[in-house]
Design a protein around this motif. Structure first.
Motif, PDB file in Angstrom:
ATOM      1  N   GLY A 149     -55.425 -14.261  23.371  1.00 61.47           N
ATOM      2  CA  GLY A 149     -55.979 -13.994  24.834  1.00 61.47           C
ATOM      3  C   GLY A 149     -55.836 -12.684  24.970  1.00 61.47           C
ATOM      4  O   GLY A 149     -56.436 -11.839  24.387  1.00 61.47           O
ATOM      5  N   MET A 150     -55.217 -12.049  26.161  1.00 59.92           N
ATOM      6  CA  MET A 150     -54.795 -10.738  26.668  1.00 59.92           C
ATOM      7  C   MET A 150     -53.665 -10.077  25.995  1.00 59.92           C
ATOM      8  O   MET A 150     -53.278  -9.085  26.229  1.00 59.92           O
ATOM      9  CB  MET A 150     -55.229 -10.705  27.866  1.00 59.92           C
ATOM     10  N   GLU A 151     -52.743 -11.225  25.373  1.00 58.89           N
ATOM     11  CA  GLU A 151     -51.417 -10.808  24.794  1.00 58.89           C
ATOM     12  C   GLU A 151     -51.511 -10.240  23.427  1.00 58.89           C
ATOM     13  O   GLU A 151     -52.426 -11.289  22.501  1.00 58.89           O
ATOM     14  CB  GLU A 151     -50.653 -11.969  24.923  1.00 58.89           C
ATOM     15  N   VAL A 152     -50.860  -9.213  22.954  1.00 59.06           N
ATOM     16  CA  VAL A 152     -50.683  -8.723  21.701  1.00 59.06           C
ATOM     17  C   VAL A 152     -49.223  -8.815  21.174  1.00 59.06           C
ATOM     18  O   VAL A 152     -48.511  -8.549  22.032  1.00 59.06           O
ATOM     19  CB  VAL A 152     -51.243  -7.503  21.554  1.00 59.06           C
ATOM     20  N   THR A 153     -49.152  -9.418  20.037  1.00 60.18           N
ATOM     21  CA  THR A 153     -47.684  -9.517  19.618  1.00 60.18           C
ATOM     22  C   THR A 153     -47.498  -8.913  18.106  1.00 60.18           C
ATOM     23  O   THR A 153     -48.427  -8.834  17.302  1.00 60.18           O
ATOM     24  CB  THR A 153     -47.464 -11.141  19.304  1.00 60.18           C
TER      25      THR A 153
ATOM     26  N   THR B  49     -52.649 -21.762  25.644  1.00 60.48           N
ATOM     27  CA  THR B  49     -53.215 -21.880  27.086  1.00 60.48           C
ATOM     28  C   THR B  49     -53.397 -20.022  27.123  1.00 60.48           C
ATOM     29  O   THR B  49     -52.376 -19.459  26.793  1.00 60.48           O
ATOM     30  CB  THR B  49     -52.067 -21.943  27.971  1.00 60.48           C
ATOM     31  N   VAL B  50     -54.378 -19.585  27.725  1.00 57.75           N
ATOM     32  CA  VAL B  50     -54.660 -18.032  27.724  1.00 57.75           C
ATOM     33  C   VAL B  50     -55.082 -18.035  29.242  1.00 57.75           C
ATOM     34  O   VAL B  50     -55.696 -18.805  29.910  1.00 57.75           O
ATOM     35  CB  VAL B  50     -55.406 -17.867  26.900  1.00 57.75           C
ATOM     36  N   THR B  51     -54.847 -16.688  29.875  1.00 52.65           N
ATOM     37  CA  THR B  51     -55.251 -16.308  30.955  1.00 52.65           C
ATOM     38  C   THR B  51     -56.226 -14.994  30.909  1.00 52.65           C
ATOM     39  O   THR B  51     -55.623 -14.044  30.171  1.00 52.65           O
ATOM     40  CB  THR B  51     -54.133 -16.331  32.034  1.00 52.65           C
TER      41      THR B  51
END
Length: 513
Positions: free
Chosen positions: A12-16, A336-338
């Motif tokens: 999604g918009m998250e980077v790990t 689940t992504v936003t």
């Protein structure tokens, strides 16, 4: 021997941050753990061929590679480079002294060439946040990554350059981009201008009001009346992107793989115009591997739906919640992504199936029932979210043939920016509210409360034109934007009157003329 390199996974918009751990012992097997998808698992074959074609042998040993955190799904081919470097370092074919200082991202060709990958910008931002000294990326991605300041960005052509650099045997200069200079140089370089539009002053005024307040708009008119032409020029009168908006927009397009080579920041507001055959997933995002949809790609810009009734009705209905919430949450069994999706919704449509209802120059062949059925393809709840409904009449020949150009986009944009400055000051204490279209009901009563004369005009208009109750708040929001364009602190009768004129489709007798 155990070696660690570092990469990143985008969900999604998250980077790990992902730690690539490689351990080599005696044996002949290759084990890859850490929820890797098919593209990551295939990296074994690409890495083996790339190393062989560059003078290195793939180790004949028991190799265990882990992508930590192991419970996070890893997708794509961007893990090829960190895996290959970790394998070489674990096999003692290169130094591992600098591996902790750099994040590595890139896909390997069979000849060792580094191929560009998606999501480089958010990965580079994550590398800076995690205090890495620098990031090594494919040459085609270096301009995109170099947007991030205080981070050394090295664009490499092939794996040999990476090996030499990490061994300390090659000196390579990091890529530098003057982000602010590049950003401000291209903000106003538009290919389309409102000066090309002859006549249609009332529609241009409606577009100006929409741009000033961030309002959704629909244009209704016969074929060839200029609906698409004017919609495509809307970005040229919108306020310029701020640097933070530009960075956010560029991240979205980077994740979707929509940035062209040598592109730094996106400097102009996006304009997305999907075809009417688009699917629900392509519009809102999602899929087996979650990707942004058209509404997210239009974030901070314009989503234009030409020939709105031709879209699938169920597809249009999924727009209702994003238009209200300005974000879309996609929930599936595995993720689940936003995604953000704050955009101006602009649409155009014909007034009837044949296109010539109420056109004085053509005869309409549609029955009232056909017209009602055609208009019913757009639901009331969706129309409720469109603030400005504008009718377009066919342009007379004398207006088409006149030599005098229309008002330029630059002049219109100046008025729009002045109105937005007023709104920025008005909403400075409200989080996530930047323009009049985003006002809540409480804010409408605070900032757009009509006086007694305006209330009487509204009451008469709603009774005489049989406007629906849902039009009330929309009229006040639009009137507030008109007042801002006039530099008026109060919403006056003339502002209310103009706003009422933008509710054509709410009239109960519209299809019976």
């Amino acid at each position: 021997m155990l070696v660690k390199t570092f990469c990143a996974a985008v969900n999604g918009m998250e980077v790990t941050t992902v730690t690539v751990e490689v351990s080599i012992t005696r044996g002949v097997l290759f084990h890859l753990t850490g929820l890797a998808d098919g593209a990551v698992k295939e990296s074994h074959d690409r890495i083996a061929a790339a190393l062989l074609n560059n003078g290195y042998k793939f180790p004949v040993a028991d190799i265990t590679a882990n992508l930590a955190p192991a419970d996070l799904k890893k997708e794509g081919s961007s893990f090829d480079l960190p895996l290959a470097i970790a394998i070489l370092a674990a096999n003692e074919k290169m130094s591992n002294d600098l591996l902790r200082d750099y994040m590595l991202v890139g896909e390997l060709s069979l000849d060792g060439t580094l191929q560009p990958v998606k999501g480089i910008l958010p990965i580079a931002i994550k590398a800076r946040a995690e205090k890495f000294k620098g990031i090594i990326v494919p040459k085609a991605n270096e301009h995109e990554a170099a947007v991030v300041d205080t981070l050394e960005v090295y664009g490499m052509e092939n794996i040999l350059q990476v090996i030499d650099f990490l061994n300390g045997s090659a000196s390579i200069e990091p890529c530098f981009v003057d982000t602010r200079k590049e950003f401000y140089e291209h903000q106003y370089a538009f290919d389309l201008d409102f000066a090309d539009v002859r006549g249609q002053e009332n529609v241009k005024r409606a577009l100006e009001v929409a741009a000033a307040g961030g309002h959704n708009l629909i244009m209704v008119g016969p074929p060839g009346s200029g609906k698409s032409m004017m919609a495509k020029r809307l970005p040229s009168i919108l306020p310029p992107l701020s640097l933070s908006e530009s960075l956010e927009t560029t991240q979205i397009h980077s994740i979707a793989g929509k940035l062209s080579r040598d592109t730094g920041l996106i400097t102009q507001r996006p304009f997305r115009s999907p075809h009417h055959t688009i699917s629900e997933v392509a519009l809102v995002g999602g899929g087996a591997n979650p990707m942004p949809g058209e509404i997210t790609l239009a974030h901070n810009g314009v989503l234009f739906c030409d020939e709105l009734p031709e879209f699938n009705k169920h597809t249009l209905e999924v727009l209702r919640q994003p238009l209200e919430d300005r974000q879309i949450t996609i929930s599936r069994a595995k993720y689940t992504v936003t995604y953000p999706c704050s955009f101006m919704f602009v649409a155009s449509m014909n007034p009837c199936p044949c296109g010539y209802f109420a056109d004085p120059t053509h005869h309409c062949v549609c029955t009232p029932g056909q017209i009602q059925k055609y208009l019913a393809k757009i639901s009331g709840p969706l129309m409720d979210r469109i603030d400005i409904q504008c009718e377009i009449a066919p342009l007379p020949f004398k207006d088409i043939s006149q030599a005098t150009p229309g008002e330029t986009s630059e002049k219109i944009r100046e008025r729009v920016i002045s109105a937005r400055v007023i709104q920025t000051e008005r909403f400075r204490n409200y989080r996530n509210v930047h323009c009049n279209a985003q006002m809540s009901e409480r804010m409408i009563h605070e900032f757009a409360e009509p006086d007694a004369a305006s209330v009487q005009l509204l009451r008469d208009a709603m009774e005489r034109l049989k406007l629906s109750a849902r039009a009330y708040n929309r009229i006040l929001k639009v009137a507030r934007s008109i007042a801002d364009l006039d530099g008026s602190e109060a919403v006056l009768v003339q502002h209310i009157a103009e706003a009422i004129g933008y509710r054509n489709l709410d009239r109960s007798d519209w299809a019976e003329r």
